[in-house]
Design a protein around this motif. Sequence first.
Motif, PDB file in Angstrom:
ATOM      1  N   ALA A  78       9.249   6.142  -1.582  1.00 54.81           N
ATOM      2  CA  ALA A  78       9.659   4.982  -0.863  1.00 54.81           C
ATOM      3  C   ALA A  78       9.363   3.678  -1.529  1.00 54.81           C
ATOM      4  CB  ALA A  78       9.757   4.987   0.699  1.00 54.81           C
ATOM      5  N   LYS A  79       8.232   4.088  -2.485  1.00 55.30           N
ATOM      6  CA  LYS A  79       7.437   2.845  -3.124  1.00 55.30           C
ATOM      7  C   LYS A  79       6.992   1.857  -2.149  1.00 55.30           C
ATOM      8  CE  LYS A  79      10.615   3.174  -7.219  1.00 55.30           C
ATOM      9  NZ  LYS A  79      11.611   2.486  -8.237  1.00 55.30           N
ATOM     10  N   VAL A  80       6.359   2.396  -1.043  1.00 53.57           N
ATOM     11  CA  VAL A  80       5.533   1.671  -0.275  1.00 53.57           C
ATOM     12  C   VAL A  80       4.092   1.679  -0.715  1.00 53.57           C
ATOM     13  CG1 VAL A  80       4.907   1.206   2.236  1.00 53.57           C
ATOM     14  CG2 VAL A  80       7.196   2.020   1.689  1.00 53.57           C
ATOM     15  N   PRO A  81       3.479   0.582  -0.814  1.00 53.11           N
ATOM     16  CA  PRO A  81       1.989   0.831  -1.478  1.00 53.11           C
ATOM     17  C   PRO A  81       0.922   0.909  -0.398  1.00 53.11           C
ATOM     18  CG  PRO A  81       2.709  -1.708  -1.174  1.00 53.11           C
ATOM     19  CD  PRO A  81       3.957  -0.746  -0.887  1.00 53.11           C
ATOM     20  N   MET A  82       0.967   2.169   0.125  1.00 48.02           N
ATOM     21  CA  MET A  82       0.031   2.658   1.212  1.00 48.02           C
ATOM     22  C   MET A  82      -1.026   3.008   0.283  1.00 48.02           C
ATOM     23  SD  MET A  82       1.109   2.055   4.165  1.00 48.02           S
ATOM     24  CE  MET A  82       2.231   1.746   5.412  1.00 48.02           C
ATOM     25  N   LEU A  83      -2.319   2.914   0.967  1.00 47.83           N
ATOM     26  CA  LEU A  83      -3.682   3.122   0.299  1.00 47.83           C
ATOM     27  C   LEU A  83      -3.534   4.522  -0.471  1.00 47.83           C
ATOM     28  CD1 LEU A  83      -6.434   1.543  -0.153  1.00 47.83           C
ATOM     29  CD2 LEU A  83      -7.223   3.023   1.775  1.00 47.83           C
ATOM     30  N   PRO A  84      -3.057   5.696   0.156  1.00 49.26           N
ATOM     31  CA  PRO A  84      -3.137   6.952  -0.597  1.00 49.26           C
ATOM     32  C   PRO A  84      -2.227   6.884  -2.024  1.00 49.26           C
ATOM     33  CG  PRO A  84      -2.634   7.423   1.668  1.00 49.26           C
ATOM     34  CD  PRO A  84      -2.581   5.803   1.547  1.00 49.26           C
ATOM     35  N   VAL A  85      -1.177   6.128  -1.846  1.00 46.33           N
ATOM     36  CA  VAL A  85      -0.469   5.921  -2.957  1.00 46.33           C
ATOM     37  C   VAL A  85      -1.012   5.141  -4.315  1.00 46.33           C
ATOM     38  CG1 VAL A  85       1.983   5.008  -3.981  1.00 46.33           C
ATOM     39  CG2 VAL A  85       1.746   6.022  -1.479  1.00 46.33           C
ATOM     40  N   THR A  86      -1.739   4.000  -3.836  1.00 47.79           N
ATOM     41  CA  THR A  86      -2.287   3.011  -5.002  1.00 47.79           C
ATOM     42  C   THR A  86      -3.657   3.387  -5.342  1.00 47.79           C
ATOM     43  OG1 THR A  86      -3.009   1.657  -3.091  1.00 47.79           O
ATOM     44  CG2 THR A  86      -0.708   1.267  -3.931  1.00 47.79           C
ATOM     45  N   HIS A  87      -4.320   4.196  -4.454  1.00 46.89           N
ATOM     46  CA  HIS A  87      -5.724   4.216  -4.729  1.00 46.89           C
ATOM     47  C   HIS A  87      -6.135   5.797  -4.700  1.00 46.89           C
ATOM     48  CE1 HIS A  87      -6.052   0.201  -3.978  1.00 46.89           C
ATOM     49  NE2 HIS A  87      -7.436   0.012  -4.455  1.00 46.89           N
ATOM     50  N   GLY A  88      -5.093   6.734  -4.373  1.00 49.74           N
ATOM     51  CA  GLY A  88      -5.339   8.191  -4.410  1.00 49.74           C
ATOM     52  C   GLY A  88      -5.885   8.585  -2.772  1.00 49.74           C
ATOM     53  N   VAL A  89      -5.649   9.931  -2.610  1.00 54.71           N
ATOM     54  CA  VAL A  89      -5.844  10.520  -1.374  1.00 54.71           C
ATOM     55  C   VAL A  89      -7.574  10.571  -1.186  1.00 54.71           C
ATOM     56  CG1 VAL A  89      -5.817  12.700  -0.312  1.00 54.71           C
ATOM     57  CG2 VAL A  89      -3.773  11.720  -1.141  1.00 54.71           C
ATOM     58  N   SER A  90      -8.146  10.903  -2.314  1.00 56.97           N
ATOM     59  CA  SER A  90      -9.816  10.937  -2.075  1.00 56.97           C
ATOM     60  C   SER A  90     -10.362   9.658  -1.469  1.00 56.97           C
ATOM     61  CB  SER A  90     -10.441  11.288  -3.302  1.00 56.97           C
ATOM     62  OG  SER A  90     -11.543  11.540  -3.437  1.00 56.97           O
ATOM     63  N   PHE A  91      -9.971   8.450  -2.121  1.00 57.89           N
ATOM     64  CA  PHE A  91     -10.402   7.225  -1.936  1.00 57.89           C
ATOM     65  C   PHE A  91     -10.095   6.912  -0.498  1.00 57.89           C
ATOM     66  CE2 PHE A  91     -10.002   2.796  -1.329  1.00 57.89           C
ATOM     67  CZ  PHE A  91     -11.008   2.150  -1.976  1.00 57.89           C
ATOM     68  N   THR A  92      -8.745   7.241  -0.065  1.00 58.79           N
ATOM     69  CA  THR A  92      -8.282   6.870   1.361  1.00 58.79           C
ATOM     70  C   THR A  92      -9.383   7.698   2.416  1.00 58.79           C
ATOM     71  OG1 THR A  92      -5.969   6.651   0.575  1.00 58.79           O
ATOM     72  CG2 THR A  92      -6.189   7.030   2.986  1.00 58.79           C
ATOM     73  N   LYS A  93      -9.461   9.067   1.924  1.00 54.47           N
ATOM     74  CA  LYS A  93     -10.304   9.876   2.893  1.00 54.47           C
ATOM     75  C   LYS A  93     -11.688   9.159   3.092  1.00 54.47           C
ATOM     76  CE  LYS A  93      -8.097  14.341   2.165  1.00 54.47           C
ATOM     77  NZ  LYS A  93      -8.416  15.712   1.380  1.00 54.47           N
ATOM     78  N   LYS A 149       3.617  -4.984   4.356  1.00 53.87           N
ATOM     79  CA  LYS A 149       3.813  -3.437   4.203  1.00 53.87           C
ATOM     80  C   LYS A 149       4.073  -3.200   2.817  1.00 53.87           C
ATOM     81  CE  LYS A 149       6.287   0.343   6.362  1.00 53.87           C
ATOM     82  NZ  LYS A 149       6.982   0.554   7.339  1.00 53.87           N
ATOM     83  N   ARG A 150       5.042  -4.398   2.128  1.00 51.47           N
ATOM     84  CA  ARG A 150       5.200  -4.194   0.691  1.00 51.47           C
ATOM     85  C   ARG A 150       4.540  -4.751  -0.427  1.00 51.47           C
ATOM     86  NH1 ARG A 150       9.052  -3.721   4.405  1.00 51.47           N
ATOM     87  NH2 ARG A 150      10.961  -2.764   4.307  1.00 51.47           N
ATOM     88  N   ALA A 151       3.547  -5.530   0.191  1.00 48.49           N
ATOM     89  CA  ALA A 151       2.709  -6.304  -0.945  1.00 48.49           C
ATOM     90  C   ALA A 151       1.339  -5.751  -1.048  1.00 48.49           C
ATOM     91  CB  ALA A 151       2.776  -7.830  -0.383  1.00 48.49           C
ATOM     92  N   THR A 152       0.538  -5.087  -0.291  1.00 46.97           N
ATOM     93  CA  THR A 152      -0.711  -4.725  -0.519  1.00 46.97           C
ATOM     94  C   THR A 152      -1.172  -3.471   0.268  1.00 46.97           C
ATOM     95  OG1 THR A 152      -2.872  -5.283  -0.103  1.00 46.97           O
ATOM     96  CG2 THR A 152      -1.264  -6.291   1.323  1.00 46.97           C
ATOM     97  N   PRO A 153      -1.713  -2.645  -0.497  1.00 46.69           N
ATOM     98  CA  PRO A 153      -2.429  -1.366   0.247  1.00 46.69           C
ATOM     99  C   PRO A 153      -3.398  -1.735   1.372  1.00 46.69           C
ATOM    100  CG  PRO A 153      -3.579  -1.763  -1.919  1.00 46.69           C
ATOM    101  CD  PRO A 153      -2.413  -2.710  -1.957  1.00 46.69           C
ATOM    102  N   GLN A 154      -3.620  -3.049   1.589  1.00 45.23           N
ATOM    103  CA  GLN A 154      -4.545  -3.558   2.850  1.00 45.23           C
ATOM    104  C   GLN A 154      -3.497  -3.784   3.882  1.00 45.23           C
ATOM    105  OE1 GLN A 154      -7.853  -3.033   3.342  1.00 45.23           O
ATOM    106  NE2 GLN A 154      -7.697  -1.888   1.178  1.00 45.23           N
ATOM    107  N   ASN A 155      -2.286  -3.578   3.759  1.00 49.06           N
ATOM    108  CA  ASN A 155      -1.231  -3.872   4.615  1.00 49.06           C
ATOM    109  C   ASN A 155      -1.546  -3.784   6.011  1.00 49.06           C
ATOM    110  OD1 ASN A 155      -0.947  -1.065   4.521  1.00 49.06           O
ATOM    111  ND2 ASN A 155       1.100  -1.549   3.459  1.00 49.06           N
ATOM    112  N   ILE A 156      -2.185  -2.465   6.280  1.00 46.88           N
ATOM    113  CA  ILE A 156      -2.341  -2.156   7.672  1.00 46.88           C
ATOM    114  C   ILE A 156      -3.734  -2.752   8.466  1.00 46.88           C
ATOM    115  CG2 ILE A 156      -3.739   0.056   7.361  1.00 46.88           C
ATOM    116  CD1 ILE A 156      -0.795  -0.533   9.903  1.00 46.88           C
ATOM    117  N   VAL A 157      -4.784  -3.052   7.411  1.00 41.22           N
ATOM    118  CA  VAL A 157      -5.613  -3.691   7.697  1.00 41.22           C
ATOM    119  C   VAL A 157      -5.343  -5.265   8.038  1.00 41.22           C
ATOM    120  CG1 VAL A 157      -8.361  -4.607   7.113  1.00 41.22           C
ATOM    121  CG2 VAL A 157      -7.371  -2.435   6.254  1.00 41.22           C
TER     122      VAL A 157
END
Length: 305
Positions: A208-223, A146-154
């Motif tokens: 919270a500085k959690v590297p979820m995909l919208p934070v690291t790659h932007g909302v458009s990429f996440t969509k 959860k704290r290490a990669t935006p691919q955490n949930i995958v």
Amino acid sequence: MAKSVSITARTARHHQSVSWRDYYEMTKPNVVMLLLLTALVGMCLATPTWVSAVTLICGLAGIGMLSASAAVINHVVDHRIDSMMARTFNRPVAKGKVSVTSALWFAAALGVIGFVVLAAFVNMLTAWLTLASLVGYAFIYTMYLKRATPQNIVIGGIAGAAPPLLGWTAVTGEIHAHALLLVLIIFTWTPPHFWALAIHREKDYAKAKVPMLPVTHGVSFTKTSVLLYTVLLGIVCFMPYLTGMSDLIYLIGSSVLNAGFLYYAVKLKYAADEQTAMKTFRFSIIHLMVLFVVLLLDHYIPISL
């Protein structure tokens, strides 16, 4: 000194006001109930007859307690992050209503009892697989991924996808390809489900500085990622019919559900308003819940073309 006394007094008041509802909330009951539904379907699909009462009751109880234990550990590990986010700041550990020590003892009790129930009344394979799922979610995902990669949930999604397999092994004592296909459905469903929520809460995760995909790659990429995974989910959901695991009721039901999910994913990408991401997240829960109910109906009411 006065400030220290004030904090201590406030903490003491929180601990004194703790109730069973706080402990119940830490188990994430809504999430656990959805997991148990998928485990129940795994049990039923594993046999052409009815599941025995002992296996059904003890299997669901053990899987439920270990899942609840993992949820409590998640509350403990994430209490600092939770305290910074609007969605979670009022959770019992984050708020200080339940101490970290008390929560860990509660998690340990749930985990031990759940494992013993599965080992004694179901089978050891299910007990160990369920424990492995707890470790995967509570420790590997929550503490590291959860704290290490935006691919955490995958990557971490495999732990949350395990319940149908656990239900299957509870009945048969073995791992089967059909059970793994049910796992694959949930594994593929998890990213678009969670990323829709992450889009809605992007600012919270950034704070919270959690590297979820919208934070690291932007909302458009996440969509775009939500849309592509939703298409992939539709393909994966077609596989139970193609492999002969299910029949016409499932084919029709899953097609309608996948079309609905795709509608929300397309809208999220190309015509979103402020509530679209949250509506997509909520529909994804309905999608998975109804999809497994349809699998169950199809199993007991087989209709072929």
